[in-house]
Write an enzyme that holds these catalytic residues in place. Structure first.
Site, mmCIF file in Angstrom:
data_model
loop_
_atom_site.group_PDB
_atom_site.id
_atom_site.type_symbol
_atom_site.label_atom_id
_atom_site.label_comp_id
_atom_site.label_asym_id
_atom_site.label_seq_id
_atom_site.Cartn_x
_atom_site.Cartn_y
_atom_site.Cartn_z
ATOM 1 N N ASN A 9 -4.303 8.934 -4.057
ATOM 2 C CA ASN A 9 -5.395 8.017 -3.722
ATOM 3 C C ASN A 9 -6.417 8.797 -2.902
ATOM 4 O O ASN A 9 -6.156 9.145 -1.749
ATOM 5 C CB ASN A 9 -4.831 6.839 -2.909
ATOM 6 C CG ASN A 9 -5.913 5.897 -2.422
ATOM 7 O OD1 ASN A 9 -7.073 6.008 -2.828
ATOM 8 N ND2 ASN A 9 -5.535 4.969 -1.547
ATOM 9 N N HIS A 96 -4.088 -2.386 -1.274
ATOM 10 C CA HIS A 96 -3.871 -1.292 -0.332
ATOM 11 C C HIS A 96 -4.113 -1.797 1.096
ATOM 12 O O HIS A 96 -4.983 -2.638 1.323
ATOM 13 C CB HIS A 96 -4.814 -0.123 -0.650
ATOM 14 C CG HIS A 96 -4.469 1.105 0.130
ATOM 15 N ND1 HIS A 96 -4.867 1.263 1.439
ATOM 16 C CD2 HIS A 96 -3.733 2.191 -0.185
ATOM 17 C CE1 HIS A 96 -4.392 2.423 1.890
ATOM 18 N NE2 HIS A 96 -3.704 2.999 0.920
ATOM 19 N N GLU A 168 4.146 0.967 1.495
ATOM 20 C CA GLU A 168 3.428 1.830 2.433
ATOM 21 C C GLU A 168 3.454 1.184 3.808
ATOM 22 O O GLU A 168 2.623 0.302 4.094
ATOM 23 C CB GLU A 168 1.974 1.990 1.991
ATOM 24 C CG GLU A 168 1.811 2.574 0.614
ATOM 25 C CD GLU A 168 0.435 3.208 0.447
ATOM 26 O OE1 GLU A 168 0.402 4.383 0.090
ATOM 27 O OE2 GLU A 168 -0.575 2.556 0.719
ATOM 28 N N SER A 214 1.902 9.391 4.766
ATOM 29 C CA SER A 214 2.090 10.748 5.275
ATOM 30 C C SER A 214 3.113 11.569 4.480
ATOM 31 O O SER A 214 3.877 12.341 5.056
ATOM 32 C CB SER A 214 2.457 10.714 6.766
ATOM 33 O OG SER A 214 1.395 10.141 7.512
HETATM 34 O O1 G3H Z 1 -2.742 5.433 -0.547
HETATM 35 C C1 G3H Z 1 -2.195 6.292 0.157
HETATM 36 C C2 G3H Z 1 -1.645 5.966 1.436
HETATM 37 O O2 G3H Z 1 -2.496 5.167 2.181
HETATM 38 C C3 G3H Z 1 -1.069 7.120 2.190
HETATM 39 O O3 G3H Z 1 -2.059 7.873 2.830
HETATM 40 P P1 G3H Z 1 -1.620 9.217 3.629
HETATM 41 O O4 G3H Z 1 -0.788 10.011 2.642
HETATM 42 O O5 G3H Z 1 -2.886 9.877 3.994
HETATM 43 O O6 G3H Z 1 -0.794 8.765 4.786
#
Ligand code: G3H
Length: 253
Positions: A9, A96, A168, A214
């Site tokens: 994303n 999201h 998430e 993350s």
């Molecule tokens: O869509 C992806 C998630 O919000 C994870 O984001 P991140 O990998 O930067 O923590």
């Protein structure tokens, strides 16, 4: 068997030159490496057509980051399921946490969006997860159960099999703080059991459940090795081929 997926994303990052460059790098990577999972990206909507041109043989799935709960009409700034179908997008992220936080999206909105996406043959990637306060209060199992039921339980068994869920935890998004593989597995198994209780185990076993929050090159393999984790929804680490490809390789034995 359910799909294994690594999805990037991109959120609101990259100008057109940088976006094109990363797509070309990704295409070359995909053509030169036998990946053990499907690879999807969700670039900003202004680059969706470019992505479809670059990945002309569907080497990489192309997703919008959101779509409207309405079919068409006076909804300035929105993107419809019909538009996505017309450019042959693969699907859309839905719900999201950043859409929930900054745009007031609820699971009822998600439910309508998911239905519209499925009606157009698009794959909805339904995102859910608890906040830090909810986790600290020990409410995470209940929160995720409610989210899953409200967003998905009007679907038929055939429909829910086509949905991809991305768990998430909000406290792990972009913070560098990852849920431990055990914490993530526990919630993934919980989500699958909720689906099994309504639709049966066979249906629940068909639903891919991704983890997001993350995920980095150094923790991807361990996270993906959990039995109910079918891949990842990657934010920050999807913005550079070097990191994203190492995460994809988390599926290599
Ligand atoms: O869509 C992806 C998630 O919000 C994870 O984001 P991140 O990998 O930067 O923590």
């Amino acid at each position: 068997m359910r799909k294994k997926i690594v999805a990037g994303n991109w959120k609101m990052n990259k100008n057109v030159i940088d976006a094109q460059q990363l797509m070309i790098q990704l295409l070359s990577y995909k053509n030169n490496n036998a990946t053990q999972c499907e690879v999807w990206i969700a670039p900003p909507s202004i680059y969706l057509m470019m992505a479809k041109d670059i990945f002309e043989k569907d080497e990489i799935g192309v997703f919008s980051q959101d779509m409207s709960e309405h079919e068409s009409g006076a909804y300035t700034g929105e993107l419809s399921a019909d538009m996505l179908e017309s450019i042959e997008a693969t699907g859309s992220l839905i719900g999201h946490s950043e859409r929930r936080q900054y745009h007031g999206e609820t699971d009822s909105h998600c439910n309508r969006k998911i239905k519209l996406a499925l009606d157009k043959g698009l794959i909805p990637v339904y995102c859910n997860g608890e906040t830090l306060e909810q986790r600290k209060a020990g409410q995470h199992f209940e929160v995720v159960k409610n989210q899953t039921e409200v967003a998905l339980f009007t679907l038929s068994a055939e429909e829910i099999k086509k949905v991809v869920i991305a768990y998430e935890p909000v406290w792990a998004i972009g913070t560098g703080e990852t849920a431990s593989p055990e914490q993530a597995q526990e919630i993934h198994a919980h989500i699958r059991s909720i689906i099994a209780a309504k639709y049966g185990q066979e249906v629940a076993d068909e639903v891919s459940i991704l983890y997001g929050g993350s995920v980095k090159p150094d923790n991807a393999k361990e996270i993906f090795s959990q039995p109910d984790i079918d891949g990842g929804l990657i934010g920050g680490a999807a913005l550079k081929l070097e990191d994203f490809s190492k995460i994809i390789e988390g599926f290599n034995s």
